[in-house]
Design a protein around this motif. Structure first.
Motif, PDB file in Angstrom:
ATOM      1  N   GLY A  96       0.806  -1.211   0.000  1.00 22.04           N
ATOM      2  CA  GLY A  96       0.000   0.000   0.000  1.00 22.04           C
ATOM      3  C   GLY A  96       0.842   1.265   0.000  1.00 22.04           C
ATOM      4  O   GLY A  96       2.069   1.228  -0.164  1.00 22.04           O
ATOM      5  N   ASP A  97       0.151   2.385   0.240  1.00 24.59           N
ATOM      6  CA  ASP A  97       0.815   3.690   0.139  1.00 24.59           C
ATOM      7  C   ASP A  97       0.945   4.378   1.500  1.00 24.59           C
ATOM      8  O   ASP A  97       1.024   5.609   1.570  1.00 24.59           O
ATOM      9  CB  ASP A  97       0.063   4.587  -0.845  1.00 24.59           C
ATOM     10  N   LYS A  98       1.004   3.593   2.577  1.00 21.16           N
ATOM     11  CA  LYS A  98       1.012   4.190   3.911  1.00 21.16           C
ATOM     12  C   LYS A  98       2.148   5.190   4.090  1.00 21.16           C
ATOM     13  O   LYS A  98       1.989   6.236   4.725  1.00 21.16           O
ATOM     14  CB  LYS A  98       1.108   3.090   4.974  1.00 21.16           C
ATOM     15  N   ALA A  99       3.297   4.901   3.523  1.00 20.05           N
ATOM     16  CA  ALA A  99       4.460   5.764   3.722  1.00 20.05           C
ATOM     17  C   ALA A  99       4.313   7.126   3.059  1.00 20.05           C
ATOM     18  O   ALA A  99       4.929   8.109   3.488  1.00 20.05           O
ATOM     19  CB  ALA A  99       5.718   5.072   3.200  1.00 20.05           C
ATOM     20  N   THR A 100       3.482   7.219   2.022  1.00 17.83           N
ATOM     21  CA  THR A 100       3.377   8.463   1.257  1.00 17.83           C
ATOM     22  C   THR A 100       1.986   9.070   1.291  1.00 17.83           C
ATOM     23  O   THR A 100       1.770  10.156   0.756  1.00 17.83           O
ATOM     24  CB  THR A 100       3.751   8.207  -0.217  1.00 17.83           C
ATOM     25  N   HIS A 101       1.023   8.391   1.927  1.00 21.29           N
ATOM     26  CA  HIS A 101      -0.366   8.842   1.862  1.00 21.29           C
ATOM     27  C   HIS A 101      -0.559  10.176   2.568  1.00 21.29           C
ATOM     28  O   HIS A 101      -0.050  10.403   3.664  1.00 21.29           O
ATOM     29  CB  HIS A 101      -1.304   7.812   2.490  1.00 21.29           C
ATOM     30  N   VAL A 102      -1.320  11.056   1.936  1.00 20.49           N
ATOM     31  CA  VAL A 102      -1.690  12.346   2.521  1.00 20.49           C
ATOM     32  C   VAL A 102      -3.189  12.320   2.788  1.00 20.49           C
ATOM     33  O   VAL A 102      -3.989  12.100   1.878  1.00 20.49           O
ATOM     34  CB  VAL A 102      -1.340  13.516   1.579  1.00 20.49           C
ATOM     35  N   GLN A 103      -3.576  12.529   4.046  1.00 17.02           N
ATOM     36  CA  GLN A 103      -4.998  12.502   4.398  1.00 17.02           C
ATOM     37  C   GLN A 103      -5.715  13.636   3.679  1.00 17.02           C
ATOM     38  O   GLN A 103      -5.288  14.781   3.700  1.00 17.02           O
ATOM     39  CB  GLN A 103      -5.165  12.646   5.907  1.00 17.02           C
ATOM     40  N   ILE A 104      -6.856  13.283   3.037  1.00 16.45           N
ATOM     41  CA  ILE A 104      -7.582  14.269   2.248  1.00 16.45           C
ATOM     42  C   ILE A 104      -8.849  14.742   2.959  1.00 16.45           C
ATOM     43  O   ILE A 104      -9.017  15.917   3.224  1.00 16.45           O
ATOM     44  CB  ILE A 104      -7.939  13.699   0.854  1.00 16.45           C
ATOM     45  N   SER A 105      -9.748  13.791   3.290  1.00 17.39           N
ATOM     46  CA  SER A 105     -11.074  14.224   3.718  1.00 17.39           C
ATOM     47  C   SER A 105     -11.589  13.555   4.979  1.00 17.39           C
ATOM     48  O   SER A 105     -12.396  14.132   5.695  1.00 17.39           O
ATOM     49  CB  SER A 105     -12.082  13.977   2.585  1.00 17.39           C
ATOM     50  N   GLN A 106     -11.183  12.316   5.265  1.00 12.83           N
ATOM     51  CA  GLN A 106     -11.752  11.587   6.382  1.00 12.83           C
ATOM     52  C   GLN A 106     -11.061  11.960   7.690  1.00 12.83           C
ATOM     53  O   GLN A 106      -9.880  12.291   7.707  1.00 12.83           O
ATOM     54  CB  GLN A 106     -11.614  10.084   6.144  1.00 12.83           C
ATOM     55  N   PRO A 107     -11.806  11.922   8.819  1.00 15.94           N
ATOM     56  CA  PRO A 107     -11.174  12.194  10.116  1.00 15.94           C
ATOM     57  C   PRO A 107      -9.980  11.278  10.380  1.00 15.94           C
ATOM     58  O   PRO A 107      -8.968  11.708  10.916  1.00 15.94           O
ATOM     59  CB  PRO A 107     -12.303  11.942  11.115  1.00 15.94           C
ATOM     60  N   THR A 108     -10.119   9.996  10.011  1.00 18.09           N
ATOM     61  CA  THR A 108      -8.979   9.080  10.025  1.00 18.09           C
ATOM     62  C   THR A 108      -8.953   8.368   8.688  1.00 18.09           C
ATOM     63  O   THR A 108      -9.982   7.902   8.210  1.00 18.09           O
ATOM     64  CB  THR A 108      -9.109   8.032  11.141  1.00 18.09           C
ATOM     65  N   THR A 184      -4.950   3.215  13.365  1.00 19.75           N
ATOM     66  CA  THR A 184      -6.317   3.669  13.597  1.00 19.75           C
ATOM     67  C   THR A 184      -7.147   2.484  14.067  1.00 19.75           C
ATOM     68  O   THR A 184      -6.982   1.365  13.573  1.00 19.75           O
ATOM     69  CB  THR A 184      -6.925   4.329  12.342  1.00 19.75           C
ATOM     70  N   ASN A 185      -8.032   2.699  15.026  1.00 14.15           N
ATOM     71  CA  ASN A 185      -8.791   1.601  15.631  1.00 14.15           C
ATOM     72  C   ASN A 185      -9.660   0.873  14.622  1.00 14.15           C
ATOM     73  O   ASN A 185     -10.089   1.459  13.643  1.00 14.15           O
ATOM     74  CB  ASN A 185      -9.665   2.165  16.761  1.00 14.15           C
ATOM     75  N   PRO A 186      -9.923  -0.443  14.867  1.00 17.20           N
ATOM     76  CA  PRO A 186      -9.591  -1.232  16.053  1.00 17.20           C
ATOM     77  C   PRO A 186      -8.170  -1.797  16.123  1.00 17.20           C
ATOM     78  O   PRO A 186      -7.787  -2.333  17.149  1.00 17.20           O
ATOM     79  CB  PRO A 186     -10.605  -2.383  15.997  1.00 17.20           C
ATOM     80  N   GLN A 187      -7.413  -1.748  15.042  1.00 18.85           N
ATOM     81  CA  GLN A 187      -6.025  -2.235  15.051  1.00 18.85           C
ATOM     82  C   GLN A 187      -5.944  -3.718  15.416  1.00 18.85           C
ATOM     83  O   GLN A 187      -5.105  -4.142  16.208  1.00 18.85           O
ATOM     84  CB  GLN A 187      -5.168  -1.391  16.008  1.00 18.85           C
ATOM     85  N   SER A 188      -6.841  -4.518  14.819  1.00 20.09           N
ATOM     86  CA  SER A 188      -6.940  -5.948  15.119  1.00 20.09           C
ATOM     87  C   SER A 188      -6.178  -6.772  14.088  1.00 20.09           C
ATOM     88  O   SER A 188      -5.988  -6.354  12.945  1.00 20.09           O
ATOM     89  CB  SER A 188      -8.408  -6.393  15.109  1.00 20.09           C
ATOM     90  N   GLY A 189      -5.798  -7.992  14.500  1.00 22.31           N
ATOM     91  CA  GLY A 189      -5.273  -8.944  13.536  1.00 22.31           C
ATOM     92  C   GLY A 189      -6.378  -9.398  12.597  1.00 22.31           C
ATOM     93  O   GLY A 189      -6.294  -9.243  11.378  1.00 22.31           O
ATOM     94  N   ILE A 190      -7.427  -9.975  13.189  1.00 18.66           N
ATOM     95  CA  ILE A 190      -8.619 -10.374  12.434  1.00 18.66           C
ATOM     96  C   ILE A 190      -9.828  -9.791  13.162  1.00 18.66           C
ATOM     97  O   ILE A 190     -10.022 -10.031  14.353  1.00 18.66           O
ATOM     98  CB  ILE A 190      -8.759 -11.906  12.341  1.00 18.66           C
ATOM     99  N   ASP A 191     -10.648  -9.029  12.455  1.00 15.65           N
ATOM    100  CA  ASP A 191     -11.837  -8.411  13.029  1.00 15.65           C
ATOM    101  C   ASP A 191     -13.080  -8.996  12.361  1.00 15.65           C
ATOM    102  O   ASP A 191     -13.278  -8.819  11.159  1.00 15.65           O
ATOM    103  CB  ASP A 191     -11.788  -6.899  12.808  1.00 15.65           C
ATOM    104  N   ILE A 192     -13.884  -9.729  13.136  1.00 15.19           N
ATOM    105  CA  ILE A 192     -15.150 -10.278  12.633  1.00 15.19           C
ATOM    106  C   ILE A 192     -16.239  -9.307  13.068  1.00 15.19           C
ATOM    107  O   ILE A 192     -16.600  -9.241  14.242  1.00 15.19           O
ATOM    108  CB  ILE A 192     -15.402 -11.693  13.178  1.00 15.19           C
TER     109      ILE A 192
END
Length: 212
Positions: A96-108, A184-192
């Motif tokens: 993914g682009d986590k290292a370069t991503h610029v937040q645009i519109s969402q709170p997180t 950003t939450n929940p920061q889970s391994g697997i979230d059902i």
């Protein structure tokens, strides 16, 4: 089909042309394939990314990487299954682009995923490394997902989850390593977490190592 794999050229259109060609066996040789995976947000979830077609096997070489280009939206699915069946994707890496991503519109910013599976059946994703997504390594969402297998995946350094199951019936997650999920939450391994009026049923989690 014209894909270059140099990590600079936008290979999205060339790869999607190949995926749509009717070929049942598709191979990615060594290289870094830059992909525009973004879509416009809520209501546009069917857009963006690389789009496998039904009845196909897609194999990436061990040193083949599909890399998400940064764009001015917080939503993406890099490998994007929508309304397809009988597909195997195996090998290589998705980054993914986590290292370069610029937040645009969402709170997180948390809606960029390595693999997005929507309204699809009999899907296998295996032997792949998925990392550095601003959302989840893998997400099953929308409705109609059934008979999904995630096997021998290494998922790490994503911001929201390793795997999110928000819709699905008959999901197997086996032999996976999931670690270092944070941001950003929940920061889970697997979230059902069934979404809205959807359901998640018949899930098997077997021989997985989940940490940090």
């Amino acid at each position: 089909y014209g894909a270059v794999g140099d990590g600079v050229t936008d290979d999205t259109a060339a790869i999607n042309l190949c995926l749509a060609s009717g070929e049942s066996n598709i191979y990615f040789p060594k290289g870094t394939y830059l992909v525009d995976a973004h879509h416009a947000g809520w209501g546009h979830e069917t857009e963006g990314g690389l789009r496998p077609k039904s009845n196909s096997v897609i194999t990436l070489a061990a040193d083949a990487t599909i890399k998400c280009a940064t764009a001015s939206t917080d939503f993406y699915n890099i490998l994007h299954f929508y309304n397809v069946s009988n597909v195997i994707v195996q090998g290589g890496k998705i980054v993914g682009d986590k290292a370069t991503h610029v937040q645009i519109s969402q709170p997180t910013y948390e809606f960029g995923h390595g693999v997005g599976i929507q309204n699809s059946t009999n899907i296998v994703v295996r032997d792949m490394e998925i990392s550095d997504c601003i959302g989840d390594g893998v997400i099953l969402n929308v409705s109609g997902n059934a008979d999904i297998t995630l096997d021998n995946l290494t998922i790490h350094d994503c911001r929201r989850q390793g795997v999110s199951l928000t819709s699905g019936d008959g999901v197997v997650i086996s032999n996976c390593k999931i670690y270092d999920i944070s941001g950003t939450n929940p920061q889970s391994g697997i979230d059902i977490e069934p979404d809205g009026n959807k359901s998640v049923m018949n899930v098997v989690i077997d021989s997985c190592n989940i940490r940090d």
